[in-house]
Design an enzyme around this catalytic site. Sequence first.
Site, mmCIF file in Angstrom:
data_model
loop_
_atom_site.group_PDB
_atom_site.id
_atom_site.type_symbol
_atom_site.label_atom_id
_atom_site.label_comp_id
_atom_site.label_asym_id
_atom_site.label_seq_id
_atom_site.Cartn_x
_atom_site.Cartn_y
_atom_site.Cartn_z
ATOM 1 N N CYS A 140 0.828 -1.217 0.000
ATOM 2 C CA CYS A 140 0.000 0.000 0.000
ATOM 3 C C CYS A 140 0.858 1.261 0.000
ATOM 4 O O CYS A 140 0.605 2.186 -0.765
ATOM 5 C CB CYS A 140 -0.933 0.002 1.203
ATOM 6 S SG CYS A 140 -0.089 -0.279 2.774
ATOM 7 N N HIS A 221 -2.209 5.427 6.336
ATOM 8 C CA HIS A 221 -0.848 5.911 6.505
ATOM 9 C C HIS A 221 -0.798 7.374 6.056
ATOM 10 O O HIS A 221 -1.573 7.790 5.202
ATOM 11 C CB HIS A 221 0.125 5.122 5.624
ATOM 12 C CG HIS A 221 0.127 3.644 5.869
ATOM 13 N ND1 HIS A 221 0.476 3.084 7.071
ATOM 14 C CD2 HIS A 221 -0.157 2.598 5.049
ATOM 15 C CE1 HIS A 221 0.406 1.765 6.988
ATOM 16 N NE2 HIS A 221 0.020 1.437 5.773
#
Lengths: 340, 340
Positions: A140, A221
């Site tokens: 990711c 994130h």
Amino acid sequence: MKVRVGVLGYGTIGARVADAIAKQPDMVLIGVSKRTPDYRAEAAVRRGYALFVPKNSIPAFEEYGISVAGSVEDLLRQVDVIVDATPKGVGAKNKPLYQQFGVKAVFEGGEKHEVAGVSFVAQCNYEEALDKQFVRVVSCNTTGLCRTLGALDGKYGVEHVFAVIIRRARDPDKADTKGVINTVVLDPVSIPSHHAPDVRTVLKHLPIVTTAVKVPTTYMHVHAIMVLLRNPPSNVESVIETFEEAPRIIVRGSREGIVSTATALGYVRELGRLRDDLYEILVLRESITLKGNRLYYTQFVHQEADVIPENIDAIRAITSLSDRESSIRTTNQTLSILDR
Amino acid sequence: MKVRVGVLGYGTIGARVADAIAKQPDMVLIGVSKRTPDYRAEAAVRRGYALFVPKNSIPAFEEYGISVAGSVEDLLRQVDVIVDATPKGVGAKNKPLYQQFGVKAVFEGGEKHEVAGVSFVAQCNYEEALDKQFVRVVSCNTTGLCRTLGALDGKYGVEHVFAVIIRRARDPDKADTKGVINTVVLDPVSIPSHHAPDVRTVLKHLPIVTTAVKVPTTYMHVHAIMVLLRNPPSNVESVIETFEEAPRIIVRGSREGIVSTATALGYVRELGRLRDDLYEILVLRESITLKGNRLYYTQFVHQEADVIPENIDAIRAITSLSDRESSIRTTNQTLSILDR
């Protein structure tokens, strides 16, 4: 002629990929595979997905009351492509099985680059995966970095990148008896983190240094990025345009009330997305700052979701189903991915 | 002849500064001032500090059972220097009072640079504060940035800095009914954060861009820093030496088991420090990375403690009690600050 696909490993990524495959006009989801019966297995059956399990797990599924369509080998016999979304390192162990059954496979970012030989972000290097037996969709974070940095490199040329990755410690739906609580953990202390070399498995010559920390959050994130540009534009609007023209990057910010990962969650929920999935990389508009040839920006990466469209495109690339542009277009339409 | 000092505002910073003043051979702590009676006020009395309170607060203290030495005005009449550790913005309002009573004052980082006219980090610009009436000790983050970047600038020359500041959301001992929970909050979204211009109130010409986020932790800020050096050294050991030679910077890391703010807390506790105070900036050894003229490193800043020695040195500077070197030496000895 549709491509027949199976999903091995039905967790965070596998369940999402299965749903995405089921929406593609040129693919058939033959079934999914899971080791243990639980709420996810029930949900798969409820969705109408055929469930294939390891032979020695069949009794456990029967006892749980979930009907099984067959073994993993039965699944492998019926598919052209397997998406291997098993835990880190298991994909490498499964590879000989795929060779034995003569199926193509998409691996995830938990596997090493060498397992597949080609690491993949659709908008960056789709062509590299054409007709290959194996491809690896990168993690990711790497996907998020490749999307925006690839766009910048293509338009302005990138001379150097320093990216600080502030990682969510755990996914929102995971059980944990220890975990990151009230601390920032250097992940690792040494610089660079593994993300910099991983970006270069896709963007081969990108000069990038990364450092990563884990913080006690579960959703998204955060990347704080500095880029030294070779031919910088004269204003920030040009950068915004470059991001918006690239696939799967959206620019949002204070104007919409998005100032944190929590408010980003609110935004995604109002998009009506299943499982709070944000497939797009969200670049914070007001963070985009240009000082001469130095560009600074902050972006959010939804760890559970941003790689899902890449998995779909990876299937098309290795089966030569279509070219980059039309694959991205079909994936984006079927998943309601925002244009900009 | 000792300098007579009073502390106005007896909270996170004030209580610590009072303790530090009480340890100095060339200062006398005349007393401390507090608005409301609570456990901190009791602790001050227990330590033997005379308590001066606003006239209209005297009944509340008497009711609580804490004996009061006098009013704030009584304190101001007896001191040469006031350390104003009141909440953000209150210092500016107090300034006319200090002018009226003819006392010198040390303000904290919550006040604007203009309130004092001189912003202060002992090892960077001690001389600038000599004999001034007012001085401002900069915030914890700015102090942390100035210490390491000042050392690097003096040794190698700094051409550019990009620093990402991962802030603890709240101090460990604060009550909060809302707060930063399970999210990363951009603070603010726009770049630069206020830290970059604040660093330049001390290191006037340092080319620095900062961005800051808040995370759900309570102990220590984390700085991830990239520095472009004019005359870079040939190896990391030289950088470590530069940090270790500078005051109030220590280099620690995986070797000692320090890989997070939590393990840093463990380290500080074993130093035997009161209130878990780390006066020093802790640079993570394994994070120090040199690639040509680019240096990368990560450091920890204890938000409650790193400015305490600066307050002591600021008192000496504005009263011309001693020169930079001997002030830093005395402060470090009395507070058991580590040499390296």
